[in-house]
Motif scaffolding. Structure first.
Motif, mmCIF file in Angstrom:
data_model
loop_
_atom_site.group_PDB
_atom_site.id
_atom_site.type_symbol
_atom_site.label_atom_id
_atom_site.label_comp_id
_atom_site.label_asym_id
_atom_site.label_seq_id
_atom_site.Cartn_x
_atom_site.Cartn_y
_atom_site.Cartn_z
ATOM 1 N N PRO A 67 37.727 41.454 34.516
ATOM 2 C CA PRO A 67 38.640 41.511 35.662
ATOM 3 C C PRO A 67 38.791 40.137 36.304
ATOM 4 O O PRO A 67 37.800 39.414 36.457
ATOM 5 C CB PRO A 67 37.963 42.494 36.627
ATOM 6 N N PRO A 68 40.010 39.748 36.659
ATOM 7 C CA PRO A 68 40.212 38.432 37.275
ATOM 8 C C PRO A 68 39.596 38.362 38.676
ATOM 9 O O PRO A 68 39.599 39.335 39.412
ATOM 10 C CB PRO A 68 41.733 38.304 37.342
ATOM 11 N N ASP A 69 39.065 37.192 38.983
ATOM 12 C CA ASP A 69 38.506 36.950 40.309
ATOM 13 C C ASP A 69 39.015 35.594 40.782
ATOM 14 O O ASP A 69 38.628 34.571 40.212
ATOM 15 C CB ASP A 69 36.982 36.954 40.257
ATOM 16 N N GLY A 115 44.333 44.754 44.897
ATOM 17 C CA GLY A 115 43.131 45.399 45.405
ATOM 18 C C GLY A 115 41.958 44.440 45.510
ATOM 19 O O GLY A 115 42.107 43.221 45.476
ATOM 20 N N SER A 116 40.773 45.024 45.626
ATOM 21 C CA SER A 116 39.536 44.248 45.748
ATOM 22 C C SER A 116 38.997 43.900 44.371
ATOM 23 O O SER A 116 39.235 44.617 43.400
ATOM 24 C CB SER A 116 38.475 45.072 46.487
ATOM 25 N N PHE A 117 38.209 42.819 44.304
ATOM 26 C CA PHE A 117 37.545 42.476 43.048
ATOM 27 C C PHE A 117 36.452 43.496 42.757
ATOM 28 O O PHE A 117 35.670 43.855 43.639
ATOM 29 C CB PHE A 117 36.928 41.083 43.093
ATOM 30 N N VAL A 118 36.389 43.947 41.512
ATOM 31 C CA VAL A 118 35.340 44.837 41.055
ATOM 32 C C VAL A 118 34.845 44.300 39.714
ATOM 33 O O VAL A 118 35.628 44.185 38.761
ATOM 34 C CB VAL A 118 35.843 46.292 40.868
ATOM 35 N N ALA A 119 33.572 43.941 39.659
ATOM 36 C CA ALA A 119 32.987 43.530 38.398
ATOM 37 C C ALA A 119 32.876 44.767 37.516
ATOM 38 O O ALA A 119 32.330 45.771 37.931
ATOM 39 C CB ALA A 119 31.611 42.899 38.624
ATOM 40 N N TYR A 141 39.544 52.344 39.981
ATOM 41 C CA TYR A 141 40.651 52.250 40.937
ATOM 42 C C TYR A 141 40.169 52.487 42.369
ATOM 43 O O TYR A 141 40.593 51.793 43.294
ATOM 44 C CB TYR A 141 41.761 53.255 40.605
ATOM 45 N N LEU A 142 39.280 53.456 42.556
ATOM 46 C CA LEU A 142 38.734 53.717 43.891
ATOM 47 C C LEU A 142 37.939 52.511 44.395
ATOM 48 O O LEU A 142 38.067 52.126 45.552
ATOM 49 C CB LEU A 142 37.854 54.967 43.882
ATOM 50 N N ALA A 143 37.135 51.920 43.520
ATOM 51 C CA ALA A 143 36.333 50.759 43.909
ATOM 52 C C ALA A 143 37.220 49.578 44.299
ATOM 53 O O ALA A 143 36.847 48.771 45.155
ATOM 54 C CB ALA A 143 35.388 50.361 42.779
ATOM 55 N N LYS A 144 38.394 49.484 43.704
ATOM 56 C CA LYS A 144 39.326 48.409 44.047
ATOM 57 C C LYS A 144 40.048 48.680 45.369
ATOM 58 O O LYS A 144 40.770 47.829 45.865
ATOM 59 C CB LYS A 144 40.354 48.202 42.929
ATOM 60 N N GLY A 145 39.867 49.890 45.921
ATOM 61 C CA GLY A 145 40.460 50.202 47.212
ATOM 62 C C GLY A 145 41.731 51.025 47.153
ATOM 63 O O GLY A 145 42.380 51.234 48.179
ATOM 64 N N PHE A 146 42.093 51.519 45.985
ATOM 65 C CA PHE A 146 43.297 52.341 45.851
ATOM 66 C C PHE A 146 42.987 53.810 46.106
ATOM 67 O O PHE A 146 41.861 54.269 45.921
ATOM 68 C CB PHE A 146 43.882 52.199 44.435
#
Length: 193
Positions: free
Chosen positions: A176-178, A183-187, A20-25
């Motif tokens: 994860p969808p891209d 939020g941001s894409f995170v592989a 969640y942090l990596a996605k920007g939340f």
């Protein structure tokens, strides 16, 4: 509701929090196991200092401000619980420690209403859903470990009218969808936790 805020109730080892942090939340992570809280504080010091992560060291319980027994399952640490039978299911032994308690309204008062709330608190998901119903404040999306139809009925009474049942054993198949839906894409490669 704060669209950039996620609650991770039952942080465990912090895998979901990290995602969640990596996605920007921003994340509020609740965890009763003191060792997992210490590990999260050591792993995410910049996020904590910047106000992107709040680690709440407590068990979600029927009332806040109490001290209760919490049962640590050292063999299957994701089964640790405020409920001894839950922690000891499958014939496992559990160590008793004492932890503080919070309620969902306590968290909502402190941090605000999240966009998404993940609740995986080993046996207390139904109590969580009951607190959500009584409180009246609603995240847009809620995830629980559906250990009873009563928990799902409580979420329906809260006004949630759609459900998706996910087999955690198949998480490794999820991609994860891209572009991302939020939020941001995170592989990421998911697993059963």
């Amino acid at each position: 509701m704060q669209r950039d805020l996620i609650y991770d109730l039952g942080m465990h080892r912090g895998d979901d929090t990290r995602f969640y942090l990596a996605k920007g939340f921003r994340v509020v992570a609740l965890e009763a196991n003191p060792a997992f809280c210490a590990a999260a504080r050591a792993a995410f010091p910049e996020d904590i200092a910047a106000g992107r992560l709040a680690v709440e060291e407590a068990a979600l319980w029927h009332s806040g401000g109490e001290r209760i027994s919490f049962w640590l399952n050292h063999e299957k640490d994701d089964w640790s619980s405020a409920l001894r039978p839950w922690a000891e299911k499958g014939g496992h032994a559990a160590e008793e420690i004492e932890v503080g308690t919070l309620t969902l309204p306590d968290l909502l008062d402190r941090h605000g209403v999240p966009y998404y709330l993940k609740c995986d608190i080993e046996g207390m998901d139904e109590a969580f859903a009951g607190q959500l119903l009584r409180d009246g404040r609603r995240p847009a999306h809620v995830s629980i470990e559906a250990c009873s139809l009563d928990a799902l009925a409580l979420l329906r009474a809260c006004g949630y009218d759609r459900v998706q049942i996910v087999n955690q054993a198949l998480h490794y198949c999820a991609v994860p969808p891209d572009p991302p839906r939020e939020g941001s894409f995170v592989a990421a490669q998911f697993h059963g936790h």
